[in-house]
Design a protein around this motif. Structure first.
Motif, mmCIF file in Angstrom:
data_model
loop_
_atom_site.group_PDB
_atom_site.id
_atom_site.type_symbol
_atom_site.label_atom_id
_atom_site.label_comp_id
_atom_site.label_asym_id
_atom_site.label_seq_id
_atom_site.Cartn_x
_atom_site.Cartn_y
_atom_site.Cartn_z
ATOM 1 N N ARG A 2 9.862 2.192 21.398
ATOM 2 C CA ARG A 2 9.203 2.727 22.584
ATOM 3 C C ARG A 2 9.011 4.236 22.421
ATOM 4 N NH1 ARG A 2 8.176 1.227 27.685
ATOM 5 N NH2 ARG A 2 8.001 2.876 29.231
ATOM 6 N N ARG A 64 -0.730 -3.275 21.163
ATOM 7 C CA ARG A 64 -0.344 -4.191 22.248
ATOM 8 C C ARG A 64 -0.079 -5.586 21.704
ATOM 9 N NH1 ARG A 64 -1.129 -1.796 27.153
ATOM 10 N NH2 ARG A 64 -2.587 -0.029 27.231
ATOM 11 N N GLN A 66 0.969 -6.309 18.789
ATOM 12 C CA GLN A 66 2.214 -6.278 18.011
ATOM 13 C C GLN A 66 3.430 -5.935 18.868
ATOM 14 O OE1 GLN A 66 1.797 -3.983 14.338
ATOM 15 N NE2 GLN A 66 -0.382 -4.481 14.234
ATOM 16 N N GLY A 67 3.243 -5.828 20.180
ATOM 17 C CA GLY A 67 4.374 -5.634 21.081
ATOM 18 C C GLY A 67 4.901 -4.227 21.153
ATOM 19 N N ALA A 69 5.551 -0.849 22.855
ATOM 20 C CA ALA A 69 5.609 -0.363 24.234
ATOM 21 C C ALA A 69 4.938 1.003 24.347
ATOM 22 C CB ALA A 69 7.064 -0.268 24.690
#
Length: 599
Positions: A2, A64, A66-67, A69
């Motif tokens: 993140r 997005r 590929q996850g 944040a």
């Protein structure tokens, strides 16, 4: 992984001014050279804001999926860094296609333990364009160049901003490559300017220590970001190679690097490779950043030809004032030092030739004003005080001088008016500066020497700087090494051996006064080879090519035809490039159209 939004933008840009820094900067803020280079390599580059928006939108969408944040904030950081020219991005990242490999310099495989052949050394001294390969090749994917000048502010390394930039582009290269594919690399650039902004000499131990501290911070940030993503980032950064005592401006960078490297990352098993951090010639990225091809080079000059709507004007490089302030000089001394180095920009009160001296020769106030207006774009008074600026008729009628009788296209007018070389040189120094801080009022010789430029920094300090970074970075250091015709074969041979011992992956010698005939002939020979096929990189094969390039054009073309026939006769079997072949041609590689070698 993140990303939290705490981006800090460094201070005024070295080339585009404080009003053009930050997210949303317009194309009008870029110098013409940078804008032209961007437009040539980027689809839709005539509008960099729109082109950058398209790139960041694509990367954000992939992130997005590929996850990742906070993808929107991360994409905004990318956009801001591109448009403020803190970074320059390889065209492969814009187009998705690998840039074809340049024909020159010729790679020479010297990875073995054998001594460097003396004929190769002689070829280097003669100016042959060679890349002496000692270690692993560079990255196969797109590259991003980070301008270290943008990460020094107020006489200190902007630790948060540099760490943030490396983390951002580590993730960007991973996202751009996609799952399971090896990402490209980040190139550290602008080192000479960064050291000058710190007030440190390029050829000093303190300068090398500061450079190692900046490289260590970038390497530690890359390693930490990759480990957080579960990627194979290699061993922990070798921070112990950096001296414990580094200049105060770089000390926070070293402390942060040690803190990042000390944190153990309990990440899952690695799922892929991380981008490398390396040093390599900048190629087409150099013009976008306002640099030369060598990313480690000292500042080229203390005077910058800045682009303005009214034309090119000479002004001090921003690194000069920043470096003097970092050394602790007061504003008056800084102003005097800058005038000494880059000039007063006027003939008023100039020694040797001032306004009164020009009037005494018969030049009136109107024409003196013309001369003054032209000084900003010039480097020598001889190119300013000419019949073509004063008017041919004025020279004939008022000065009694026929322009047709002057040498050098009218540039000998000052001498004809009675000014000798000593007076002209004194006025030139007053108007355009000495080009150096040596002899500046109020500066010690030691302090002034920290601002020496590229032409006075020889090959040995440059090699020492490349070796210092090679001891810290995980990726290869491909170091250009400029030298002039005074270097002997023995000294060049010694430099090549020292580069190999120091762990430099490749040395790219560049003789500054070399003639271009051999490079032109080599291009002709290589252009005659079949598309997608290149000759081997063994020293004997490279010497054979160089021998052919040194012959007459018919002989060179005959060699190219013979080489073509030999390469085509060699069956492609995917054997090791170092293995001997039936034709005696080793290292032959067949390339895909995109420029990537077949596995």
């Amino acid at each position: 992984m993140r990303f939290e939004r705490h981006q800090t933008q460094p201070g005024p840009d070295h080339a585009i001014g404080p009003d053009a820094r930050g997210v949303g900067v317009g194309f009008a803020g870029w110098p013409e050279r940078a804008a032209r280079a961007f437009g040539q390599q980027v689809p839709g580059g005539a509008d960099p804001v729109a082109a950058t928006e398209a790139l960041t939108t694509r990367l954000e969408a992939r992130a997005r999926v590929q996850g990742i944040a906070a993808a929107e904030e991360w994409a905004a950081d990318i956009r801001g860094m591109i448009l403020s020219r803190q970074v320059a991005v390889d065209s492969a990242l814009w187009t998705g296609r690998r840039t074809p490999e340049a024909a020159l310099p010729l790679p020479v495989d010297l990875k073995g333990a054998e001594p460097v052949p003396m004929p190769l050394v002689q070829a280097v001294v003669a100016g042959a364009p060679l890349a002496l390969e000692f270690g692993a090749p560079d990255a196969s994917g797109p590259c991003v160049a980070l301008d270290l000048r943008c990460f020094v502010e107020g006489g200190a390394v902007s630790v948060d901003a540099l760490e943030r930039a490396v983390r951002t582009w580590t993730l960007a290269l991973i996202v751009a490559a996609g799952p399971g594919r090896r990402p490209g690399a980040m190139i550290l650039a602008g080192l000479g300017g960064a050291l000058m902004r710190l007030g440190l000499g390029y050829a000093t131990p303190e300068g090398r220590a500061a450079a190692m501290a900046m490289a260590a911070l970038a390497e530690a940030a890359r390693w930490a970001a990759a480990a957080e993503l579960g990627l194979d980032a290699g061993a922990a950064p070798i921070i112990r190679q950096v001296p414990d005592r580094v200049p105060a401006g770089a000390q926070p960078a070293l402390l942060r690097a040690r803190a990042l490297a000390a944190v153990r990352k309990d990440a899952p098993e690695a799922t892929g490779k991380a981008p490398m951090l390396m040093v390599a010639p900048l190629g087409s990225l150099a013009a976008i950043l306002g640099l030369g091809d060598d990313p480690l080079a000292p500042v080229s000059s203390l005077r910058l030809d800045a682009e303005r709507p009214e034309g090119h004007i000479g002004c001090p490089v921003p690194e000069l004032e920043a470096g003097l302030a970092a050394q602790g000089h007061d504003p008056d001394r800084i102003a005097a030092a800058i005038r000494h180095a880059t000039g007063h920009g006027t003939l008023a009160a100039a020694p040797g030739i001032d306004h009164a001296a020009l009037r005494a020769c018969g030049i009136d106030g109107d024409r003196i004003a013309r001369i003054e207006a032209a000084l900003a774009e010039a480097r020598d008074l001889r190119a300013v005080v000419t019949p073509w600026r004063l008017g041919p008729d004025f020279c004939r009628d008022q000065l009694g001088i026929d322009p047709e009788t002057l040498s050098d296209h009218g540039m000998g007018l000052l001498e004809r008016l009675g000014f000798d070389a000593a007076r002209i040189d004194a006025a030139n120094r007053h108007v355009f500066g000495a080009g150096t801080l040596r002899g500046a009022p109020g500066l010690s010789p030691e302090a002034a020497a920290h601002f020496d430029c590229a032409e006075t920094v020889g090959p040995r300090p440059r090699l020492a700087m490349a070796a210092a970074l090679a001891s810290v970075l995980s990726g290869p250091v491909r170091a250009p090494l400029a030298f002039d015709g005074t270097e002997t074969e023995a000294r060049v041979h010694s430099a090549i051996r020292a580069a190999r011992r120091a762990g430099i992956a490749a040395l790219l010698p560049q003789r500054l006064d070399a003639r271009s005939e051999i490079a032109t002939r080599l291009r002709e020979i290589l252009a005659m080879l079949p598309e997608g096929i290149r000759p081997g990189t063994a020293p004997s094969e490279v010497l054979e090519l160089l021998d052919a390039a040194g012959r007459s054009r018919p002989d060179a073309r005959r060699h190219a035809r013979d080489l073509r026939a030999r390469l085509l006769a060699e069956p492609w079997s995917g054997q090791d490039a170092a293995a001997p072949s039936r034709t005696g041609v080793r290292g032959m590689e067949r390339l895909r159209p995109g420029g990537v070698a077949d596995p």
